[in-house]
Design a protein around this motif. Sequence first.
Motif, PDB file in Angstrom:
ATOM      1  N   ARG A 156       0.876  -1.332   0.289  1.00 56.32           N
ATOM      2  CA  ARG A 156       0.006   0.277   0.430  1.00 56.32           C
ATOM      3  C   ARG A 156       0.998   0.842  -0.132  1.00 56.32           C
ATOM      4  NH1 ARG A 156      -6.078  -1.739   0.531  1.00 56.32           N
ATOM      5  NH2 ARG A 156      -6.479  -0.529   2.237  1.00 56.32           N
ATOM      6  N   PRO A 157       1.373   1.623  -0.962  1.00 57.78           N
ATOM      7  CA  PRO A 157       3.109   2.744  -1.022  1.00 57.78           C
ATOM      8  C   PRO A 157       2.064   4.112  -1.014  1.00 57.78           C
ATOM      9  CG  PRO A 157       2.612   1.292  -3.363  1.00 57.78           C
ATOM     10  CD  PRO A 157       2.058   0.670  -2.127  1.00 57.78           C
ATOM     11  N   GLN A 158       0.744   3.986  -1.119  1.00 55.39           N
ATOM     12  CA  GLN A 158       0.172   4.821  -1.992  1.00 55.39           C
ATOM     13  C   GLN A 158       0.280   6.727  -0.981  1.00 55.39           C
ATOM     14  OE1 GLN A 158      -1.170   2.446  -1.676  1.00 55.39           O
ATOM     15  NE2 GLN A 158      -3.405   2.614  -1.501  1.00 55.39           N
ATOM     16  N   GLY A 159       0.272   5.900   0.733  1.00 57.96           N
ATOM     17  CA  GLY A 159      -0.003   6.838   1.327  1.00 57.96           C
ATOM     18  C   GLY A 159      -1.428   7.100   1.631  1.00 57.96           C
ATOM     19  N   VAL A 160      -1.753   8.314   2.807  1.00 53.99           N
ATOM     20  CA  VAL A 160      -3.430   8.149   3.007  1.00 53.99           C
ATOM     21  C   VAL A 160      -3.748   9.466   3.976  1.00 53.99           C
ATOM     22  CG1 VAL A 160      -4.882   7.740   5.001  1.00 53.99           C
ATOM     23  CG2 VAL A 160      -3.880   6.228   3.822  1.00 53.99           C
ATOM     24  N   GLY A 161      -4.371  10.407   3.293  1.00 54.76           N
ATOM     25  CA  GLY A 161      -4.225  12.207   3.372  1.00 54.76           C
ATOM     26  C   GLY A 161      -2.951  12.897   3.019  1.00 54.76           C
ATOM     27  N   GLY A 162      -2.620  13.287   3.855  1.00 51.77           N
ATOM     28  CA  GLY A 162      -1.543  13.789   3.779  1.00 51.77           C
ATOM     29  C   GLY A 162      -0.020  13.489   4.093  1.00 51.77           C
ATOM     30  N   LEU A 163      -0.710  11.741   4.504  1.00 53.71           N
ATOM     31  CA  LEU A 163       0.765  11.220   5.117  1.00 53.71           C
ATOM     32  C   LEU A 163       1.246  10.288   3.825  1.00 53.71           C
ATOM     33  CD1 LEU A 163      -0.798  10.528   8.904  1.00 53.71           C
ATOM     34  CD2 LEU A 163       1.014  12.271   7.968  1.00 53.71           C
ATOM     35  N   ASP A 164       2.662  10.606   3.611  1.00 50.64           N
ATOM     36  CA  ASP A 164       3.353   9.414   2.727  1.00 50.64           C
ATOM     37  C   ASP A 164       3.597   7.907   3.619  1.00 50.64           C
ATOM     38  OD1 ASP A 164       5.378  10.161   3.856  1.00 50.64           O
ATOM     39  OD2 ASP A 164       6.275  10.873   2.641  1.00 50.64           O
ATOM     40  N   VAL A 165       3.496   6.989   2.747  1.00 48.60           N
ATOM     41  CA  VAL A 165       3.957   5.785   3.574  1.00 48.60           C
ATOM     42  C   VAL A 165       5.163   5.360   4.594  1.00 48.60           C
ATOM     43  CG1 VAL A 165       5.567   5.089   2.086  1.00 48.60           C
ATOM     44  CG2 VAL A 165       3.540   3.303   2.575  1.00 48.60           C
ATOM     45  N   GLU A 166       5.474   6.262   4.295  1.00 50.49           N
ATOM     46  CA  GLU A 166       7.209   6.589   5.318  1.00 50.49           C
ATOM     47  C   GLU A 166       6.455   6.839   6.697  1.00 50.49           C
ATOM     48  OE1 GLU A 166      10.954   8.558   6.125  1.00 50.49           O
ATOM     49  OE2 GLU A 166      10.382   8.735   4.695  1.00 50.49           O
ATOM     50  N   ARG A 167       5.815   8.179   6.716  1.00 50.09           N
ATOM     51  CA  ARG A 167       5.359   8.627   7.616  1.00 50.09           C
ATOM     52  C   ARG A 167       3.847   7.700   8.345  1.00 50.09           C
ATOM     53  NH1 ARG A 167       4.209  14.755   6.306  1.00 50.09           N
ATOM     54  NH2 ARG A 167       3.359  13.473   4.256  1.00 50.09           N
ATOM     55  N   ILE A 168       3.219   6.973   7.583  1.00 42.76           N
ATOM     56  CA  ILE A 168       2.344   6.022   7.810  1.00 42.76           C
ATOM     57  C   ILE A 168       2.757   5.133   8.796  1.00 42.76           C
ATOM     58  CG2 ILE A 168       0.216   5.011   7.388  1.00 42.76           C
ATOM     59  CD1 ILE A 168      -0.453   6.327   5.041  1.00 42.76           C
ATOM     60  N   VAL A 169       3.713   4.313   8.365  1.00 37.22           N
ATOM     61  CA  VAL A 169       4.312   3.582   8.912  1.00 37.22           C
ATOM     62  C   VAL A 169       5.048   3.366  10.514  1.00 37.22           C
ATOM     63  CG1 VAL A 169       6.538   2.188   8.871  1.00 37.22           C
ATOM     64  CG2 VAL A 169       5.313   2.101   6.539  1.00 37.22           C
ATOM     65  N   ARG A 170       5.157   5.285  10.439  1.00 33.92           N
ATOM     66  CA  ARG A 170       6.185   5.679  11.111  1.00 33.92           C
ATOM     67  C   ARG A 170       4.538   5.924  12.853  1.00 33.92           C
ATOM     68  NH1 ARG A 170       8.120  11.108  12.688  1.00 33.92           N
ATOM     69  NH2 ARG A 170       7.359  11.233  10.449  1.00 33.92           N
ATOM     70  N   LEU A 171       3.827   6.141  11.944  1.00 41.52           N
ATOM     71  CA  LEU A 171       3.036   6.076  13.192  1.00 41.52           C
ATOM     72  C   LEU A 171       2.199   4.414  13.032  1.00 41.52           C
ATOM     73  CD1 LEU A 171      -0.022   7.621  13.828  1.00 41.52           C
ATOM     74  CD2 LEU A 171      -0.738   7.911  12.339  1.00 41.52           C
ATOM     75  N   GLN A 172       2.089   4.132  12.088  1.00 37.91           N
ATOM     76  CA  GLN A 172       1.691   2.694  13.007  1.00 37.91           C
ATOM     77  C   GLN A 172       2.314   2.062  13.941  1.00 37.91           C
ATOM     78  OE1 GLN A 172       0.376  -0.354  10.374  1.00 37.91           O
ATOM     79  NE2 GLN A 172      -0.440   1.183   8.521  1.00 37.91           N
ATOM     80  N   ARG A 173       3.917   2.387  13.834  1.00 40.93           N
ATOM     81  CA  ARG A 173       5.035   1.926  15.022  1.00 40.93           C
ATOM     82  C   ARG A 173       4.400   2.386  16.468  1.00 40.93           C
ATOM     83  NH1 ARG A 173       8.181  -1.459  12.090  1.00 40.93           N
ATOM     84  NH2 ARG A 173       8.967  -1.048  10.846  1.00 40.93           N
ATOM     85  N   ALA A 174       3.968   4.074  16.305  1.00 33.33           N
ATOM     86  CA  ALA A 174       4.388   4.148  17.433  1.00 33.33           C
ATOM     87  C   ALA A 174       2.533   3.493  17.902  1.00 33.33           C
ATOM     88  CB  ALA A 174       3.909   5.304  17.383  1.00 33.33           C
ATOM     89  N   TYR A 175       1.965   3.124  17.079  1.00 30.05           N
ATOM     90  CA  TYR A 175       0.311   3.055  18.451  1.00 30.05           C
ATOM     91  C   TYR A 175       0.565   1.575  18.255  1.00 30.05           C
ATOM     92  CZ  TYR A 175      -4.198   0.758  17.558  1.00 30.05           C
ATOM     93  OH  TYR A 175      -5.671   0.310  17.621  1.00 30.05           O
ATOM     94  N   GLU A 176       1.407   1.300  17.758  1.00 33.56           N
ATOM     95  CA  GLU A 176       1.689  -0.545  18.332  1.00 33.56           C
ATOM     96  C   GLU A 176       2.387  -0.591  19.619  1.00 33.56           C
ATOM     97  OE1 GLU A 176      -0.305  -3.034  17.053  1.00 33.56           O
ATOM     98  OE2 GLU A 176      -0.609  -1.927  15.245  1.00 33.56           O
ATOM     99  N   ASP A 177       3.241   0.435  19.660  1.00 35.45           N
ATOM    100  CA  ASP A 177       4.222   0.552  20.653  1.00 35.45           C
ATOM    101  C   ASP A 177       3.265   1.156  22.005  1.00 35.45           C
ATOM    102  OD1 ASP A 177       6.488  -0.442  19.402  1.00 35.45           O
ATOM    103  OD2 ASP A 177       7.068   1.548  19.597  1.00 35.45           O
TER     104      ASP A 177
END
Length: 588
Positions: A156-177
Amino acid sequence: MTGPLEDLDERQREAVTALRGPVVVLAGAGAGKTRVITHRIAHGVDTGTYSPGRVMAVTFTTKAAGEMRARLRALGVEGVSARTFHATALAQLNYFWPTLAGDAMPSIVDNKVRLLAHAADGVGLEPDTATLRDVASEIEWRKVTMRSIEEYARDRPQGVGGLDVERIVRLQRAYEDLKDQRRQIDFEDVLLACAGMIEAEPRVAATIHEQYRHFTVDEYQDVSPLQARLLELWLGDRRDLCVVGDASQTIYSFAGADPRFLLDFERRHAGARVIRLERNYRSTPAILDVANALMKDRPGALRLVSAAEESPDAAGEAFVPTVNAYDDERDEARAVAARIRARIAEGADPATIAVLYRAHAQSAELLRALADVGVPTTVLGGRRFFDVPEVRQAVMALRAAAVAPLTGTFVEAVRDVLRSLGLTDDPPPAGGAVRDAWEARAALLRLAEEAPEGTTLREFADELLRRARVHEEPTLRTVTLATLHAAKGLEWDHVHLIGLAEGLLPISYAQTFETIDEERRLTYVGITRAVRTLELSWSRGSRDRRPSRFLQEIGTRTVRAARAGGLGAPARSSGRPRSSSTASTPRR
């Protein structure tokens, strides 16, 4: 009480009596699948093939599970585990976790978006609420499709809203932590944790396999890879699995549903018995002609055959599906409202009428138009009936009144309580919160009027609490407005399906073959909700939309104009829907 083999057609009886080995029941819309599921379990118990406590029946909603339990009780069967996937997994986690981990199970995240917002703060991101909701959906999709965060980033490399995939990955990791820090798990983790527990702990697997020997899964076209994996673990090396589904009603692919598990069942389960239920007990032949034409040659499509007679109008002519075109959404809404008002004036119960659409935003014009002509409405998918403040207030008042001795009949006592809270003999004008509150109180009074003779006020109040727990809501005497997703599993005598224009249905962001096919299935679900009459419509709007490609596929060949002031005379037809290019010229 009827027996489990009574009042079944040949194919239903075949499914009900197929008690052993892998069985797949391909059940078309209106084919009586819940009846088949419950009668099959009851027949298995009656013949001694099943012990009720060793049967697991799994479905997707709490309401559907409650209905299954109620039908089994009516057939004299108690003790079957009829639950959702999540409820079953959660019960197993609660049972085994203290023994395995030595402490209580983690708490469940009650608001994923709020937790994501806290996680975003921790990593210096400031997405808006809409983006956070989209990221929450992405997390859910990742987990039910059994992808790691790394696999998600690849797929799912397209990103969401104003977030690119790199920031979405960072946010998902932070959420799991953050979840781990707070010792919480989310809704999808419940399934993941249960599957992991069964895989890692042989004694847990052995206990579950000993407890449950016979499995039934409803709506199997909607299973995700994670649910399919959990089902495999529950099943173990047993073969007594019956799945029921319809590939043409797969409308949750965006949430991870994968119809391939249904379509490939024979290949995955050697020697599986396949039973097709194509006799429809809901809709007229003309409506099914439209549904069949839309799904012609689609993978797994069933060809529905009506068990019903054509539904004639007052003049003795059969109604046929119609297609009407309008200049804009307001004209479309006003015309639909006028036709609904006329149908109610002819004697139809508002509760038997629905207007279906693709997106919630389409309800606004309809609400205004129906209120203008005095037609009460309920928007499906809003607040649950028993969560409405006026209903909660009424239930509490009824419980309090139950303490005092009755001075009249039970129904009179209920009416007196509801009148003290604002119920009047005559309804207020349609539209707005006052009418909504009146309709809710009136529905409670009707439940009292329909209660068994000898019911006490205390028993009635307890019954309302039971209904609230299992989401068994009363029928409101209002016209239903609903998205196509919310309408699945329901039916109405008279259905208006609006917005059949390119950009709305199929919706604009559906660009691939797969997403267009999902839109087709959504349209099919809407069409097959109709029992007696089906009216399709679209409007050009400010963007000069074109009629939906689905209208071309179902063969809109002739012209019928909408009559703004009433129902008009039905057009004669061989079963194909009729189309209009204008709504300005009434046909008499």
